[in-house]
Structure formats: C-alpha cells, structure tokens
Scaffold this active site. Structure first.
Site, PDB file in Angstrom:
ATOM      1  N   SER A 145      30.693  44.753  23.734  1.00 55.71           N
ATOM      2  CA  SER A 145      30.259  43.466  24.544  1.00 55.71           C
ATOM      3  C   SER A 145      31.606  42.537  24.252  1.00 55.71           C
ATOM      4  O   SER A 145      32.317  42.735  23.591  1.00 55.71           O
ATOM      5  CB  SER A 145      29.059  42.719  23.617  1.00 55.71           C
ATOM      6  OG  SER A 145      29.165  41.192  24.329  1.00 55.71           O
ATOM      7  N   TYR A 158      23.957  39.405  17.253  1.00 54.74           N
ATOM      8  CA  TYR A 158      24.240  40.215  18.365  1.00 54.74           C
ATOM      9  C   TYR A 158      25.840  40.453  18.191  1.00 54.74           C
ATOM     10  O   TYR A 158      26.352  41.577  18.434  1.00 54.74           O
ATOM     11  CB  TYR A 158      23.847  39.669  19.699  1.00 54.74           C
ATOM     12  CG  TYR A 158      24.313  40.483  20.877  1.00 54.74           C
ATOM     13  CD1 TYR A 158      23.519  41.260  21.287  1.00 54.74           C
ATOM     14  CD2 TYR A 158      25.572  39.948  21.699  1.00 54.74           C
ATOM     15  CE1 TYR A 158      23.909  42.105  22.424  1.00 54.74           C
ATOM     16  CE2 TYR A 158      25.932  40.840  22.617  1.00 54.74           C
ATOM     17  CZ  TYR A 158      25.115  41.860  23.087  1.00 54.74           C
ATOM     18  OH  TYR A 158      25.403  42.500  24.449  1.00 54.74           O
TER      19      TYR A 158
END
Length: 262
Positions: A145, A158
């Site tokens: 990501s 995250y």
C-alpha cells in the site's frame, strides 16, 4: 507476448471475490492462468465470484478458509493441490483496515489488523512456497500500500502492517530467490472501488484532495493493476525480486503543486 503468457499456471488470489483482488485475478486469468479464489465471509460470495470469472472465460475454483488460521490454511492448500493443481502464483491480497485514532484504538483491534494484513501473508507464503521450492519456481505477490511508505491519520495499525509487509516481501525474496522464486509487492494508490464510491463525488474534500494531489489527476481504475500483476506473475519478471511496484498515478513521486494548479 509469450513473456507474459500464464497458460498452464495456477494462481491463488486471497480475497479475490471483489474489489482490487477481483481486478487482479481477472487480469491473471485473462493471461491464461487457472484461478483459485479464496474468501472467508460467505460461500455465496465465493460462488458468485467464481461464476463471474467463468462468465469471462476464465477457469476458476473457490475455497472458503481463514488465511490467518494456520491449521485451516494447511488443510485448504492440501485440498486445492489434490482437487485442482499445485499453486504456481500466490497473491496475498486479503486485508482489512480499521480507521481509528491510535490513542482511542483498542489493542485487540490493532492486533486483528496485523493478524490479517501481515501475519496471514506470512502463513500463506510459508506453506505455499514449500511446493514452489520442490518444483524450482514460483511467484509470490504481496499487496502492499502507499501506507507501506507513508503515515496518515487514523490508519496506524494498517500502516504498521503494510510497512511490515514491505519488509517481509524483501526478506522472503532474500531467502527464496536461490530457488528461482520471485517475491514482489504491488502498492496501489487510491482506486475507484465500491468502498470509495461515497467519497468520489465532486466537492467532497477527500475526493478533491486525491484528484488534486495525484499527478495523473484521477482515481485509479481497478483494471490499472492488471498489467503489473501479470508482469509479476510471468517469466517477464524472472530477475525482479524484493521490489514494491507502486501503481498510484505518481502520487508517491511528488510533493509538488497539485495537478489542478498551474
């Protein structure tokens, strides 16, 4: 184009029932691979995804199991190998996100994100790679990501998981490259999915921020990921290892002027 031909290969895509996982799986399947689609929320969702792939001329099978449970993973992989074929390409795509300021986040919620987004790819790769080592080849793609590189409010767990996944990718490559196994990552930017639909409207502050700060001046289309996924799954990437390819319209490359300003 033979460099990108995946005919005869079998690819397992975790979380391949929807969203970016489905777009990546469709690309890999369109290049000729047989798909194994994993999900864990419902059998109906898996069945609907498999039907979608078959409607698009792609051979696909679905298996329901928890990618963060090592016992379930071992059982499912044995079943897949017996019923379909050994896995040539593994895409660790399944993941979750919890948007909570860190000072308010419960420890169990933080641990759950790490379990799905970081520990599960380790479990999956640990057991899939054993067959790849025996056969002397294999491809593993970890879905990283932009948060593998950046922090952002409310996504601390995250970001910690995706930053860890970047380094896990490099360590997997370090240990397994000698067996002709390539381990790389894809880092998507901001994409137009059903999850982002509510904020992808003109005038929404976050929509304006993303469109303005992305040099390409738009949200990514999920199909934009397919070329990178095919490349990293194919022999075209046989000497590419431990890399994270960011498919982000250039947003990580700049802190310059927004794209909508001269």
């Amino acid at each position: 184009m033979d460099l990108f031909d995946l005919k005869g290969k079998t690819a397992l895509i975790t979380g391949g029932t929807h969203g970016l996982g489905m777009a990546i799986a469709t690309g890999i399947g369109s290049a000729g691979a047989t798909l194994i689609i994993n999900g864990n929320s419902s059998q109906q969702k898996i069945d609907e995804a498999v039907a979608y792939y078959k409607e698009h001329g792609i051979e696909a099978y679905g298996y329901k199991f928890d990618v963060s449970d090592e016992t379930e993973v071992i059982k499912a992989l044995n079943q897949i190998e017996k019923e379909v074929a050994p896995i040539d390409i593994l895409v660790n795509n399944a993941g979750i996100i919890k948007r909570t300021p860190m000072i308010e986040m419960e420890v169990e919620d933080f641990e759950q994100v790490l379990k799905i987004d970081l520990v599960a790819p380790f479990i999956m790769a640990k057991h899939v790679v054993k067959g790849m080592i025996k056969r002397g080849e294999g491809k593993i793609i970890n879905m990283c990501s932009m948060m593998s590189e950046l922090g952002r409010n409310t996504v601390g767990a995250y970001a910690a998981a995706k930053g860890g996944l970047k380094m896990l990718t490099r360590n997997m490559a370090t240990e397994w490259a000698k067996h002709n196994i390539q381990v790389n990552g894809i880092g998507p930017g901001y994409f137009a999915t059903s999850q982002t639909a509510p904020i992808r409207v003109d005038g929404h502050p976050f929509n304006d921020f993303i469109v303005g700060r992305t040099p390409a001046g738009r949200w990514g289309d999920p199909d934009d990921l397919q070329g990178t996924a095919i490349f990293l799954s194919s022999k075209a990437s046989n000497f590419v290892n431990g890399q994270i390819v960011y498919v982000d319209g250039g947003i990580l490359a700049t802190i310059g002027k927004p794209s909508n300003e001269d």
